[in-house]
Design an enzyme around this catalytic site. Structure first.
Site, PDB file in Angstrom:
ATOM      1  N   THR A  74       0.834  -1.171  -0.108  1.00  0.00           N
ATOM      2  CA  THR A  74      -0.213   0.070  -0.019  1.00  0.00           C
ATOM      3  C   THR A  74       0.776   1.365   0.024  1.00  0.00           C
ATOM      4  O   THR A  74       0.352   2.128  -0.859  1.00  0.00           O
ATOM      5  CB  THR A  74      -0.934  -0.227   1.213  1.00  0.00           C
ATOM      6  OG1 THR A  74      -1.710  -1.107   1.295  1.00  0.00           O
ATOM      7  CG2 THR A  74      -1.933   1.279   1.328  1.00  0.00           C
ATOM      8  N   SER A 123       1.247  -7.455  -0.931  1.00  0.00           N
ATOM      9  CA  SER A 123       1.769  -8.025   0.233  1.00  0.00           C
ATOM     10  C   SER A 123       1.356  -9.510   0.301  1.00  0.00           C
ATOM     11  O   SER A 123       2.312 -10.165   0.517  1.00  0.00           O
ATOM     12  CB  SER A 123       1.051  -7.281   1.806  1.00  0.00           C
ATOM     13  OG  SER A 123       1.597  -7.949   2.813  1.00  0.00           O
ATOM     14  N   THR A 139       1.396  -4.387   4.399  1.00  0.00           N
ATOM     15  CA  THR A 139       1.129  -4.638   5.948  1.00  0.00           C
ATOM     16  C   THR A 139       0.457  -6.206   6.084  1.00  0.00           C
ATOM     17  O   THR A 139       0.638  -6.436   7.305  1.00  0.00           O
ATOM     18  CB  THR A 139       0.184  -3.611   6.445  1.00  0.00           C
ATOM     19  OG1 THR A 139      -1.163  -3.703   5.874  1.00  0.00           O
ATOM     20  CG2 THR A 139       0.796  -2.388   6.489  1.00  0.00           C
ATOM     21  N   ASP A 140      -0.156  -6.581   5.055  1.00  0.00           N
ATOM     22  CA  ASP A 140      -0.872  -7.947   5.318  1.00  0.00           C
ATOM     23  C   ASP A 140       0.288  -8.921   5.939  1.00  0.00           C
ATOM     24  O   ASP A 140      -0.258  -9.824   6.798  1.00  0.00           O
ATOM     25  CB  ASP A 140      -1.572  -8.302   4.195  1.00  0.00           C
ATOM     26  CG  ASP A 140      -2.778  -7.661   4.015  1.00  0.00           C
ATOM     27  OD1 ASP A 140      -3.091  -6.578   4.651  1.00  0.00           O
ATOM     28  OD2 ASP A 140      -3.497  -8.031   2.791  1.00  0.00           O
TER      29      ASP A 140
END
Length: 334
Positions: free
Chosen positions: A14, A59, A91-92
């Protein structure tokens, strides 16, 4: 006066995503590491930045080989003179990438992982602030010897304990039970605990090593069918995300016993906080029962991090039960 060098490697996510839609939706990773660094006000005054785009992936599409290539790039950056390294990504899977890096990071210089919950085009984009904090963390002398760190929302977390705990919030990252180890306050990195970490693992002899280690979550009524269906010819180990302190049903316990005779089986707690048990419950499927059947407790490690530790151990040495138990005992303990 010369300023220190920090290397920034971008993997996508992101923080590097943009949109062609009028409403800013359907974002995809497009921005280079150079553009990410250029968007941070004042960064050039703190450090000489060497930025490189390592990947432009969402991610969920990151994998262990990609992260290991990023590790080798970061090691080379330090060897070339960088006082610290920052990796940006989605971030996942950030909590997993950071821990895998930490298992093998063998330099005293800081390696800091960060990302963003809002894209660069969104109102209140958090990427520039997170990247600035990460660079400050990488520059701070007090960050040395702490292994891989995660900088997010002005907090500093150890890679071993950090977790993404919210799907949307800009303060998505927490370290359950133990909390963050530091904060960025008025541009200064402040730590509340002394430096220390488990010794890094030796690098895999085969750079292409990629053991297949699935993660299974148990559930109400689990009879072990899925675990039994896993062929030992296709996997090298398995991790079970169990109830409570690592518990499973009596039927699943039978499957765990059968599978443990074929390959390493690790059980962890799916609760998100707290360790697996060792000596409290004695019913079929309890921690005592699973240990007796040959399974290995993950301790305080979350299921995803227990899986990465098992992956790393299988990539660097034999699936010796005594070795695996010793490593999980040491690395699954605060």
């Amino acid at each position: 006066m010369s300023i220190p060098t920090v290397a920034i490697g971008a993997l996508g996510g992101t923080i590097a995503s943009t949109s062609n839609a009028h409403d800013g939706s359907e974002i995809v990773p497009t921005l280079s590491a150079e553009r990410l660094a250029a968007a941070v006000p004042g960064l050039e005054e703190l450090a000489e930045v060497r930025a490189e785009t390592l990947a432009q992936l969402p991610s969920p599409s990151l994998d262990e080989p990609t992260v290991m290539r990023a590790l080798r790039w970061a090691q080379a950056a330090v060897d070339a003179g960088a006082v610290g390294v920052v990796l940006t990504q989605g971030t996942d899977t950030l909590e997993e990438s950071a821990y895998l890096l930490d298992l093998f990071w063998d330099r005293p210089e800081p390696l800091v992982v960060t990302g963003a919950m809002r894209s660069p085009q969104a109102a209140g984009a958090d990427g520039p602030a997170n990247l600035l904090t990460a660079v400050r963390c990488a520059l701070a002398p007090a960050s040395r010897g702490r292994g891989v760190l995660v900088a997010f929302d002005d907090e500093i977390h150890q890679a071993r304990w950090v977790a993404k705990t919210d799907s949307m919030s800009t303060s998505a990252f927490r370290s359950p039970v133990f909390g963050p180890i530091g904060r960025c306050v008025e541009a200064e990195i402040v730590y509340g605990v002394t430096a220390g970490r488990p010794a890094p693992l030796p690098p895999p002899q085969d750079e292409g090593a990629d053991p297949r280690v699935p993660l299974l979550a148990t559930y109400l009524g689990d009879d072990g069918h899925v675990l039994d269906a896993l062929s030992p010819a296709g996997i090298q180990g398995v991790v079970i995300a169990g109830f409570g302190a690592g518990h499973v049903s009596a039927a699943m316990a039978e499957a765990v016993g059968r599978k443990s005779s074929e390959l390493p089986v690790v059980f962890a707690s799916r609760t998100g906080s707290g360790p697996t048990g060792r000596a409290m419950y004695g019913y079929p499927g309890s921690e005592i029962d699973l240990l007796a059947r040959g399974a290995i407790g993950a301790g305080w490690l979350s299921p995803v991090k227990a899986r990465l530790l098992l992956w790393a151990l299988l990539a660097t040495g034999p699936a010796d039960a005594a070795r695996l138990r010793a490593e999980f005992a040491a690395r699954g303990t605060p």
